[in-house]
Design a protein around this motif. Structure first.
Motif, PDB file in Angstrom:
ATOM      1  N   GLY A 230       0.811  -1.205   0.000  1.00  0.00           N
ATOM      2  CA  GLY A 230       0.000   0.000   0.000  1.00  0.00           C
ATOM      3  C   GLY A 230       0.845   1.255   0.000  1.00  0.00           C
ATOM      4  N   ASP A 231       0.281   2.329  -0.525  1.00  0.00           N
ATOM      5  CA  ASP A 231       1.008   3.593  -0.655  1.00  0.00           C
ATOM      6  C   ASP A 231       0.981   4.361   0.665  1.00  0.00           C
ATOM      7  OD1 ASP A 231       1.825   6.263  -1.344  1.00  0.00           O
ATOM      8  OD2 ASP A 231       1.452   5.732  -3.441  1.00  0.00           O
ATOM      9  N   ARG A 232       2.121   4.411   1.338  1.00  0.00           N
ATOM     10  CA  ARG A 232       2.187   5.064   2.646  1.00  0.00           C
ATOM     11  C   ARG A 232       2.045   6.581   2.535  1.00  0.00           C
ATOM     12  NH1 ARG A 232       7.877   6.500   3.673  1.00  0.00           N
ATOM     13  NH2 ARG A 232       9.037   5.938   1.809  1.00  0.00           N
ATOM     14  N   ILE A 233       2.430   7.161   1.390  1.00  0.00           N
ATOM     15  CA  ILE A 233       2.280   8.607   1.214  1.00  0.00           C
ATOM     16  C   ILE A 233       0.808   8.960   1.014  1.00  0.00           C
ATOM     17  CG2 ILE A 233       2.969  10.606  -0.145  1.00  0.00           C
ATOM     18  CD1 ILE A 233       5.214   9.231   1.534  1.00  0.00           C
ATOM     19  N   GLU A 234       0.110   8.164   0.232  1.00  0.00           N
ATOM     20  CA  GLU A 234      -1.332   8.372   0.077  1.00  0.00           C
ATOM     21  C   GLU A 234      -2.026   8.218   1.432  1.00  0.00           C
ATOM     22  OE1 GLU A 234      -5.153   6.214  -2.079  1.00  0.00           O
ATOM     23  OE2 GLU A 234      -3.147   5.894  -2.910  1.00  0.00           O
ATOM     24  N   ALA A 244      -6.437  17.438  10.439  1.00  0.00           N
ATOM     25  CA  ALA A 244      -6.691  18.865  10.242  1.00  0.00           C
ATOM     26  C   ALA A 244      -8.173  19.202  10.380  1.00  0.00           C
ATOM     27  CB  ALA A 244      -6.174  19.308   8.884  1.00  0.00           C
ATOM     28  N   SER A 245      -9.045  18.292   9.961  1.00  0.00           N
ATOM     29  CA  SER A 245     -10.488  18.552   9.983  1.00  0.00           C
ATOM     30  C   SER A 245     -11.182  17.938  11.195  1.00  0.00           C
ATOM     31  CB  SER A 245     -11.130  18.003   8.699  1.00  0.00           C
ATOM     32  OG  SER A 245     -11.001  16.588   8.631  1.00  0.00           O
ATOM     33  N   GLN A 304       5.762  16.533   3.294  1.00  0.00           N
ATOM     34  CA  GLN A 304       6.068  17.866   3.828  1.00  0.00           C
ATOM     35  C   GLN A 304       5.006  18.904   3.474  1.00  0.00           C
ATOM     36  OE1 GLN A 304       6.822  21.593   2.913  1.00  0.00           O
ATOM     37  NE2 GLN A 304       8.460  20.665   1.718  1.00  0.00           N
ATOM     38  N   PRO A 305       4.498  18.974   2.236  1.00  0.00           N
ATOM     39  CA  PRO A 305       3.433  19.948   1.956  1.00  0.00           C
ATOM     40  C   PRO A 305       2.186  19.712   2.808  1.00  0.00           C
ATOM     41  CG  PRO A 305       4.421  19.161  -0.080  1.00  0.00           C
ATOM     42  CD  PRO A 305       4.938  18.270   1.017  1.00  0.00           C
ATOM     43  N   GLN A 306       1.844  18.434   3.002  1.00  0.00           N
ATOM     44  CA  GLN A 306       0.677  18.116   3.827  1.00  0.00           C
ATOM     45  C   GLN A 306       0.916  18.525   5.280  1.00  0.00           C
ATOM     46  OE1 GLN A 306       2.223  16.342   1.484  1.00  0.00           O
ATOM     47  NE2 GLN A 306       1.083  14.503   0.914  1.00  0.00           N
ATOM     48  N   LEU A 307       2.156  18.333   5.757  1.00  0.00           N
ATOM     49  CA  LEU A 307       2.492  18.718   7.128  1.00  0.00           C
ATOM     50  C   LEU A 307       2.398  20.233   7.297  1.00  0.00           C
ATOM     51  CD1 LEU A 307       3.544  17.553   9.855  1.00  0.00           C
ATOM     52  CD2 LEU A 307       5.848  18.081   9.038  1.00  0.00           C
ATOM     53  N   THR A 308       2.810  20.976   6.290  1.00  0.00           N
ATOM     54  CA  THR A 308       2.685  22.432   6.326  1.00  0.00           C
ATOM     55  C   THR A 308       1.225  22.832   6.434  1.00  0.00           C
ATOM     56  OG1 THR A 308       4.683  22.626   4.948  1.00  0.00           O
ATOM     57  CG2 THR A 308       3.250  24.560   5.092  1.00  0.00           C
ATOM     58  N   PHE A 309       0.385  22.165   5.678  1.00  0.00           N
ATOM     59  CA  PHE A 309      -1.056  22.403   5.743  1.00  0.00           C
ATOM     60  C   PHE A 309      -1.590  22.105   7.143  1.00  0.00           C
ATOM     61  CE2 PHE A 309      -5.042  19.907   5.581  1.00  0.00           C
ATOM     62  CZ  PHE A 309      -5.944  20.915   5.261  1.00  0.00           C
ATOM     63  N   LEU A 310      -1.130  20.999   7.747  1.00  0.00           N
ATOM     64  CA  LEU A 310      -1.581  20.645   9.089  1.00  0.00           C
ATOM     65  C   LEU A 310      -1.179  21.707  10.102  1.00  0.00           C
ATOM     66  CD1 LEU A 310      -2.918  18.520  10.935  1.00  0.00           C
ATOM     67  CD2 LEU A 310      -0.664  17.444  11.178  1.00  0.00           C
ATOM     68  N   HIS A 331       3.904  25.023  -2.672  1.00  0.00           N
ATOM     69  CA  HIS A 331       2.562  25.066  -2.097  1.00  0.00           C
ATOM     70  C   HIS A 331       2.348  26.274  -1.197  1.00  0.00           C
ATOM     71  CE1 HIS A 331       5.321  22.952   0.524  1.00  0.00           C
ATOM     72  NE2 HIS A 331       4.568  23.268   1.558  1.00  0.00           N
ATOM     73  N   VAL A 332       3.439  26.890  -0.735  1.00  0.00           N
ATOM     74  CA  VAL A 332       3.326  27.956   0.259  1.00  0.00           C
ATOM     75  C   VAL A 332       2.553  29.155  -0.283  1.00  0.00           C
ATOM     76  CG1 VAL A 332       4.626  29.655   1.606  1.00  0.00           C
ATOM     77  CG2 VAL A 332       5.355  27.259   1.562  1.00  0.00           C
TER      78      VAL A 332
END
Length: 352
Positions: A230-234, A244-245, A304-310, A331-332
């Motif tokens: 399975g895709d760990r990044i997905e 986040a939600s 990392q982009p997802q972590l920035t969003f979090l 993404h910033v």
């Protein structure tokens, strides 16, 4: 394509992740190592997969792809000259060594570029040279010719490159009579999956997932059946979206043993329950954090982009440092357009 997103909603429910792209691509490239039938399950239906399949078809491999399943028929007409193929993916370089090892000579288009930073292939070339290959670059093409095959090879990678580790492991595995020792290897779970696939075809490899990999080259590979991990990044993307939600989410289909990032999320207050084949994310109150990316088992750069969003949804000031790529902050600006307060500290750190 235009996507309309309705905000102020929780990411909740249950979802199953796809097969890992970063596992599928090297496994598909290694199909040129066998002339027998192979069945691969859980292959993600994405453009990179379709492109690598197009390349191995040009090389003479008979392959069909339907419903996330790849079937390879026996083939004996392998060719290494793919220089006229127009490839835009970096994974195409993984075909160079295996094709040259089996046909004596390979010619490929120079691998595609990368928008998130430099990914030079010099580590690949240095390793292939030590394995006895002569490498030349001609404009937008790269060629490899098999020279004198060594009996003993020791290669220490200057950086634990995932692609170079995979490439050299695949190539050395089909070099009959050669013992190869790779050190300072990348340790990602996808490399372990590649080793498992190659071993199921008759390769003699041990050590994937640790610093040193040993390979005893064999003359030929037989057929096999394999299911991609399975895709760990997905999975990580879904987990972070749920956090986040403040949603309740069950993520199926990926082994929690590969989720090296979960312990970092738990440190900041994430309520995550791990099981053998799924992860349960509960609504959590997070605290600000300082997290850096790095080669596995450090926090994955692909998250990392997802972590920035979090961090934007976490009360207090957080810092995210990118240690792998020098240009992974595209993404910033988009997050700032939506009201995010993000400050860049130096070249590698974000303060959110």
């Amino acid at each position: 394509m235009i996507a309309k997103v309705r905000g102020n909603s929780k990411i909740e429910g249950e979802i199953t992740v796809s097969g890992a792209k970063n596992s599928a691509l090297p496994i598909l490239a290694s199909l040129v190592l066998t002339s027998e039938e192979v069945l691969i399950n859980r292959v993600p239906e994405i453009s990179d997969v379709n492109e690598i399949l197009s390349m191995i078809r040009v090389a003479g491999i008979q392959v069909t792809f339907s419903d996330n399943e790849i079937m390879v028929k026996s083939s004996s007409n392998l060719k290494g000259e793919l220089g006229n193929f127009d490839s835009n993916i970096r994974a195409s370089i993984l075909l160079l060594g295996p094709l040259a090892a089996r046909t004596g000579h390979a010619e490929l288009p120079y691998p595609g570029g990368c928008a998130i930073g430099e990914r030079p292939i010099d580590i690949h070339i240095e390793g292939l040279n030590k394995l006895g290959f002569l490498i030349s670059e001609k404009g937008d093409r790269i060629e490899a010719t098999l020279g004198k095959i060594p009996k003993e090879v020791k290669i220490k990678l200057r950086f634990p490159s995932v692609g170079a580790t995979e490439h050299l492991m695949m190539t050395a595995a089909i070099m009959n009579g050669t013992h190869t020792e790779l050190s300072n290897c990348a340790k990602e779970p996808e490399i372990v999956d590649l080793q498992n696939f190659l071993v199921s075809m008759g390769a003699k490899i041990k050590g994937a997932g640790i610093d040193k990999i040993e390979i005893e080259g064999v003359k030929s590979f037989h057929g096999t059946t394999h299911t991609i991990i399975g895709d760990r990044i997905e999975a990580g993307t879904y987990i972070i979206a749920a956090l986040a939600s403040k949603g309740l989410l069950k993520v199926n289909g990926a082994s929690s043993e590969t989720f090296n990032f979960i312990h970092e999320l738990k440190k900041i207050g994430a309520q995550i329950i791990t099981n053998e084949d799924h992860v349960l994310v509960k609504p959590s109150t997070l605290k600000p954090f300082k997290i850096s990316t790095g080669p596995y088992p450090e926090f994955p750069t692909d998250l990392q982009p997802q972590l920035t969003f979090l961090a934007c949804y976490t009360n207090g000031t957080s810092e995210v440092t990118e240690k792998v790529f020098e240009n992974r902050f595209w993404h910033v600006d988009e997050l700032r357009k939506m009201g995010a307060s993000i400050e860049k500290i130096g070249d590698r750190t974000l303060r959110i």
